[in-house]
Design an enzyme around this catalytic site. Structure first.
Site, PDB file in Angstrom:
ATOM      1  NE  ARG A   1      40.351  31.373  38.377  1.00  0.00           N
ATOM      2  CZ  ARG A   1      39.232  30.735  38.031  1.00  0.00           C
ATOM      3  NH1 ARG A   1      38.860  30.701  36.767  1.00  0.00           N
ATOM      4  NH2 ARG A   1      38.484  30.155  38.948  1.00  0.00           N
TER       5      ARG A   1
ATOM      6  CG  HIS B   1      43.200  27.023  38.798  1.00  0.00           C
ATOM      7  ND1 HIS B   1      41.839  26.845  39.009  1.00  0.00           N
ATOM      8  CD2 HIS B   1      43.502  28.191  39.414  1.00  0.00           C
ATOM      9  CE1 HIS B   1      41.348  27.854  39.702  1.00  0.00           C
ATOM     10  NE2 HIS B   1      42.349  28.697  39.954  1.00  0.00           N
ATOM     11  CG  ASP B   2      48.704  22.391  34.624  1.00  0.00           C
ATOM     12  OD1 ASP B   2      48.198  21.284  34.894  1.00  0.00           O
ATOM     13  OD2 ASP B   2      49.720  22.517  33.921  1.00  0.00           O
TER      14      ASP B   2
ATOM     15  CB  VAL C   1      45.885  20.149  40.827  1.00  0.00           C
ATOM     16  CG1 VAL C   1      45.339  18.729  41.006  1.00  0.00           C
ATOM     17  CG2 VAL C   1      45.014  21.159  41.556  1.00  0.00           C
TER      18      VAL C   1
ATOM     19  CG  ASP D   1      50.423  17.288  35.562  1.00  0.00           C
ATOM     20  OD1 ASP D   1      49.646  18.278  35.640  1.00  0.00           O
ATOM     21  OD2 ASP D   1      50.143  16.164  36.036  1.00  0.00           O
TER      22      ASP D   1
ATOM     23  CB  SER E   1      46.739  17.093  35.184  1.00  0.00           C
ATOM     24  OG  SER E   1      47.017  18.054  36.188  1.00  0.00           O
TER      25      SER E   1
ATOM     26  CD  GLU F   1      44.043  18.436  37.614  1.00  0.00           C
ATOM     27  OE1 GLU F   1      44.306  19.620  37.320  1.00  0.00           O
ATOM     28  OE2 GLU F   1      44.913  17.551  37.685  1.00  0.00           O
TER      29      GLU F   1
ATOM     30  CG  ASN G   1      40.045  23.725  37.751  1.00  0.00           C
ATOM     31  OD1 ASN G   1      40.646  24.744  38.102  1.00  0.00           O
ATOM     32  ND2 ASN G   1      40.508  22.513  37.974  1.00  0.00           N
TER      33      ASN G   1
ATOM     34  CG  HIS H   1      43.835  38.473  42.203  1.00  0.00           C
ATOM     35  ND1 HIS H   1      43.449  38.214  43.508  1.00  0.00           N
ATOM     36  CD2 HIS H   1      43.913  37.259  41.594  1.00  0.00           C
ATOM     37  CE1 HIS H   1      43.291  36.906  43.678  1.00  0.00           C
ATOM     38  NE2 HIS H   1      43.575  36.310  42.530  1.00  0.00           N
ATOM     39  CB  THR H   2      46.777  43.789  38.281  1.00  0.00           C
ATOM     40  OG1 THR H   2      46.606  45.136  37.830  1.00  0.00           O
ATOM     41  CG2 THR H   2      47.579  43.021  37.239  1.00  0.00           C
TER      42      THR H   2
ATOM     43  CG  ASP I   1      43.572  46.686  39.559  1.00  0.00           C
ATOM     44  OD1 ASP I   1      43.096  47.709  40.077  1.00  0.00           O
ATOM     45  OD2 ASP I   1      44.764  46.581  39.218  1.00  0.00           O
TER      46      ASP I   1
ATOM     47  CG  ASP J   1      48.685  48.103  36.183  1.00  0.00           C
ATOM     48  OD1 ASP J   1      48.125  47.480  37.120  1.00  0.00           O
ATOM     49  OD2 ASP J   1      48.054  48.876  35.430  1.00  0.00           O
TER      50      ASP J   1
END
Length: 344
Positions: free
Chosen positions: A82, A86-87, A90, A94, A96, A108, A114, A213-214, A265, A273
């Site tokens: 994640r 998220h890096d 935005v 980099d 950030s 951020e 975040n 999202h597993t 999940d 998986d």
């Protein structure tokens, strides 16, 4: 411009040569060539083993520390996955997202999406070791990309996707830019598709990367509206499996609960998986953004293709490679931060 024209040339040649082929197969082939073109453009100067001469042990150092930490903390793989996502969404990949706020700037990290990120201490541990070994060489952005791969790969004891390196670190991090760039779990398909297109990612990438999202958990407040107030009339989301909804109500008892978490999940939340796609086809996707993948014909087709485990692992590797190349800084752009949580 050159790599985009190459993609178009391939697309035209394919159309002329195979125009009588089945439409679905042709579209997939076209998509593959188009993505290759975009990937080269976005990736800049990223390459395999970028640090082989300047810091030969860099990738081993990252893997060793990550695997050591994951061996005693199974919550880390989804956190690093994640963090990387998220890096990259935005200002590109980099690093950030790692920068702390200052008296003059809200970074951020402080933005709502975040606030639940974690694993920063492990990134700092890796950076400290790398600075001791090869001062000023390895970027924090590359550490994040490698940490995501290595943490998820721990259960397989070998890398499950290739990470090209050579990213440089950004020097700007603004909380105000986060909501306009990171897709929300409340989004419908049209909005999700647009957010991914803004980063030169396709519907294929959207569906495949959702497979992340597993592993991990979701906070009740990001999906409880589906249980208690979907259309503002105290109703339940009709697309949600009723048995699953009943279970979720035992975990998330009110709309205002913002502390309880639920596995995204169930039964497979610590194993990477393709099980996510199995529960998705049973209308047991946790977020509205999960359920949205079944509201479009093309994305529904891709969801069902991901029910094949080999397909999923192959496609996930490719989509992660493309995501990891979003708006990267290379060459002399940006900097190599001495500490990941602050600019030099």
């Amino acid at each position: 411009m050159q790599c985009i024209s190459i993609a178009v040339k391939h697309k035209y040649a394919h159309t002329q040569r195979y125009r009588k082929r089945e439409m679905k197969g042709g579209l997939i082939f076209l998509l593959a060539f188009t993505i290759i073109g975009l990937g080269v453009c976005q990736g800049g100067e990223l390459k395999k083993h970028f640090y082989k001469d300047t810091c030969p042990s860099a990738e081993d150092i990252v893997q060793n520390i990550i695997w050591k930490r994951v061996s005693t903390n199974s919550t880390l793989p989804p956190k690093f996955l994640r963090m990387h996502f998220h890096d990259c969404f935005v200002r590109g990949c980099d690093g950030s997202v790692l920068i702390d706020s200052t008296a003059n700037n809200t970074a951020e990290k402080a933005a709502v999406p975040n606030l639940s990120l974690g694993g920063f201490d492990v990134i700092d541990e890796i950076k400290t070791k790398l600075e001791e070994t090869c001062p000023g060489v390895v970027s924090c952005a590359d550490i994040v990309a490698l940490a995501a791969r290595d943490s998820v790969s721990f259960q397989f004891k070998q890398p499950i996707w290739e990470v090209l390196t050579g990213r440089r670190d950004g020097i700007i991090s603004r909380a105000s830019e986060v909501l306009a760039n990171i897709p929300s779990p409340l989004f419908n398909f049209t909005t999700l598709k647009q957010f991914f297109a803004n980063k030169n990612l396709t519907v294929q990438d959207l569906v495949v990367l959702s497979g992340g999202h597993t592993i991990g958990v979701g906070h009740c407040n990001f999906f409880s509206n589906r249980l208690y107030n979907f259309t503002g009339k105290g109703d339940e989301d009709p697309s949600l499996n009723t048995s699953y909804a009943a279970f979720l109500k035992t975990q998330c008892k009110t709309l205002s609960d913002n502390t309880t978490t639920v596995a995204m999940d169930p039964g497979s939340s610590t194993s990477f998986d393709n099980h996510y796609f199995k529960i998705l086809t049973q209308n047991e996707g946790l977020f509205q953004s999960d359920a949205a993948l079944l509201t479009d014909n093309n994305s529904t087709i891709i969801v069902h293709e991901m029910l094949d485990s080999d397909n999923f692992f192959t496609e996930f590797a490719q989509s992660m490679k493309r995501m990891g190349a979003i708006e990267v800084l290379t060459g002399s752009s940006g900097q190599i931060r001495k500490k990941c949580n602050e600019v030099n």
